[in-house]
Design an enzyme around this catalytic site. Structure first.
Site, PDB file in Angstrom:
ATOM      1  N   ILE A 125       0.831  -1.206   0.000  1.00 18.55           N
ATOM      2  CA  ILE A 125       0.000   0.000   0.000  1.00 18.55           C
ATOM      3  C   ILE A 125       0.867   1.259   0.000  1.00 18.55           C
ATOM      4  O   ILE A 125       1.776   1.398   0.810  1.00 18.55           O
ATOM      5  CB  ILE A 125      -0.916   0.010   1.241  1.00 18.55           C
ATOM      6  CG1 ILE A 125      -1.918  -1.143   1.174  1.00 18.55           C
ATOM      7  CG2 ILE A 125      -1.660   1.340   1.376  1.00 18.55           C
ATOM      8  CD1 ILE A 125      -2.689  -1.352   2.476  1.00 18.55           C
ATOM      9  N   GLY A 126       0.558   2.176  -0.942  1.00 17.90           N
ATOM     10  CA  GLY A 126       1.215   3.474  -0.960  1.00 17.90           C
ATOM     11  C   GLY A 126       2.537   3.532  -1.702  1.00 17.90           C
ATOM     12  O   GLY A 126       3.173   4.579  -1.740  1.00 17.90           O
ATOM     13  N   GLY A 147       3.251   3.369  -4.903  1.00 15.77           N
ATOM     14  CA  GLY A 147       3.264   4.084  -6.174  1.00 15.77           C
ATOM     15  C   GLY A 147       2.895   3.240  -7.379  1.00 15.77           C
ATOM     16  O   GLY A 147       3.261   3.559  -8.514  1.00 15.77           O
ATOM     17  N   LYS A 148       2.133   2.173  -7.153  1.00 16.42           N
ATOM     18  CA  LYS A 148       1.777   1.247  -8.239  1.00 16.42           C
ATOM     19  C   LYS A 148       0.993   1.937  -9.360  1.00 16.42           C
ATOM     20  O   LYS A 148       1.333   1.808 -10.531  1.00 16.42           O
ATOM     21  CB  LYS A 148       0.926   0.088  -7.694  1.00 16.42           C
ATOM     22  CG  LYS A 148       1.604  -0.761  -6.652  1.00 16.42           C
ATOM     23  CD  LYS A 148       0.706  -1.894  -6.198  1.00 16.42           C
ATOM     24  CE  LYS A 148      -0.499  -1.439  -5.401  1.00 16.42           C
ATOM     25  NZ  LYS A 148      -0.134  -0.863  -4.087  1.00 16.42           N
ATOM     26  N   THR A 149      -0.061   2.643  -8.981  1.00 13.17           N
ATOM     27  CA  THR A 149      -0.921   3.260  -9.986  1.00 13.17           C
ATOM     28  C   THR A 149      -0.165   4.337 -10.751  1.00 13.17           C
ATOM     29  O   THR A 149      -0.307   4.471 -11.975  1.00 13.17           O
ATOM     30  CB  THR A 149      -2.176   3.856  -9.328  1.00 13.17           C
ATOM     31  OG1 THR A 149      -2.889   2.798  -8.675  1.00 13.17           O
ATOM     32  CG2 THR A 149      -3.079   4.514 -10.355  1.00 13.17           C
ATOM     33  N   GLU A 185      -7.148  -0.883 -10.565  1.00 12.76           N
ATOM     34  CA  GLU A 185      -7.913  -1.599  -9.547  1.00 12.76           C
ATOM     35  C   GLU A 185      -8.921  -0.668  -8.880  1.00 12.76           C
ATOM     36  O   GLU A 185      -8.734   0.540  -8.807  1.00 12.76           O
ATOM     37  CB  GLU A 185      -6.990  -2.214  -8.487  1.00 12.76           C
ATOM     38  CG  GLU A 185      -6.323  -1.231  -7.560  1.00 12.76           C
ATOM     39  CD  GLU A 185      -5.620  -1.922  -6.409  1.00 12.76           C
ATOM     40  OE1 GLU A 185      -6.096  -2.977  -5.952  1.00 12.76           O
ATOM     41  OE2 GLU A 185      -4.597  -1.394  -5.962  1.00 12.76           O
ATOM     42  N   ASP A 204      -2.461  -2.101 -12.780  1.00 13.50           N
ATOM     43  CA  ASP A 204      -1.780  -1.622 -11.570  1.00 13.50           C
ATOM     44  C   ASP A 204      -1.982  -2.575 -10.389  1.00 13.50           C
ATOM     45  O   ASP A 204      -1.827  -2.191  -9.235  1.00 13.50           O
ATOM     46  CB  ASP A 204      -2.197  -0.189 -11.213  1.00 13.50           C
ATOM     47  CG  ASP A 204      -3.651  -0.041 -10.802  1.00 13.50           C
ATOM     48  OD1 ASP A 204      -4.379  -1.064 -10.791  1.00 13.50           O
ATOM     49  OD2 ASP A 204      -4.063   1.089 -10.492  1.00 13.50           O
TER      50      ASP A 204
END
Length: 207
Positions: free
Chosen positions: A13-14, A16-18, A35, A86
């Protein structure tokens, strides 16, 4: 790579995937699948009381991601068209193994495998790893209300769980390529050279 490139960007979480997935999609001129997170009606309740709302939360994510995956495979992969996402559907197991217990966990595993075992999986995974301080900094920046009081121990455990999961996926052999990015030292947003290096590595894996 002889089969259609199916790229997933993953990490805790957090991380920077997207952001990275969107940048890569633009650079490589690929369609992108995002997602669903904030649309989950159970997410606020989950962060208030994980034990009570875990199963509802995880089932909502699984059913929505299953439908997205089904649509993505039919529209792109089966047509021989590359696509980037993502997330990897496998993340449902990463999270549910931590949030669910006992019979609910076992039921969830069974449903997950029934839904996903016959689907093509991403064959290129861009895995962004980072430590707790990096995650907390990025979570604070994006300012999602339900994430602001997130348990640090939960995030630490998630970092470990992702390492285990990526090692497990790597055991699938040469059909899966995992490109690991050090999110603590690589800034693909502010440093164009960092991003260009990642993009060139992905292009090479796609060829």
């Amino acid at each position: 790579m002889s089969h259609t490139p199916f790229i997933a960007v993953e990490g805790p979480i957090g991380v920077g995937k997207t952001t990275l997935a969107s940048m890569l999609a633009k650079e490589l001129k690929l369609p992108i699948v995002h997602e669903i997170v904030e649309e989950n009606p159970f997410i606020d309740k989950f962060y208030d009381n994980m034990e009570t709302w875990s199963f509802q939360l995880e089932m909502f994510f699984l059913c929505n991601r299953y439908k997205q995956l089904q649509d993505t495979i039919q529209a792109y992969i089966y047509q021989g068209k590359p696509v980037i996402s993502d997330y990897h559907i496998y993340k449902n197991l990463i999270f549910s193994e931590r949030t669910l217990q006992g019979s609910e966990r076992e039921k969830y595993r069974q449903i997950y495998h029934i839904l996903t075992d016959d689907f093509p999986s991403p064959n290129i995974i861009v895995y962004i790893k980072a430590d707790l301080n990096t995650l907390l900094s990025r979570i604070a920046k994006r300012n999602r209300s339900f994430e602001q009081d997130m348990d640090h121990q939960y995030l630490l455990q998630l970092i470990e769980d992702y390492e285990t999961a990526m090692n497990s996926l790597a055991q699938h052999g040469p059909s899966i390529h995992i490109l690991t990015i050090d999110g603590n030292s690589v800034d693909f947003v502010e440093n164009s050279q960092h991003f260009e290096h990642i993009a060139s590595q992905v292009k090479e894996l796609m060829s």
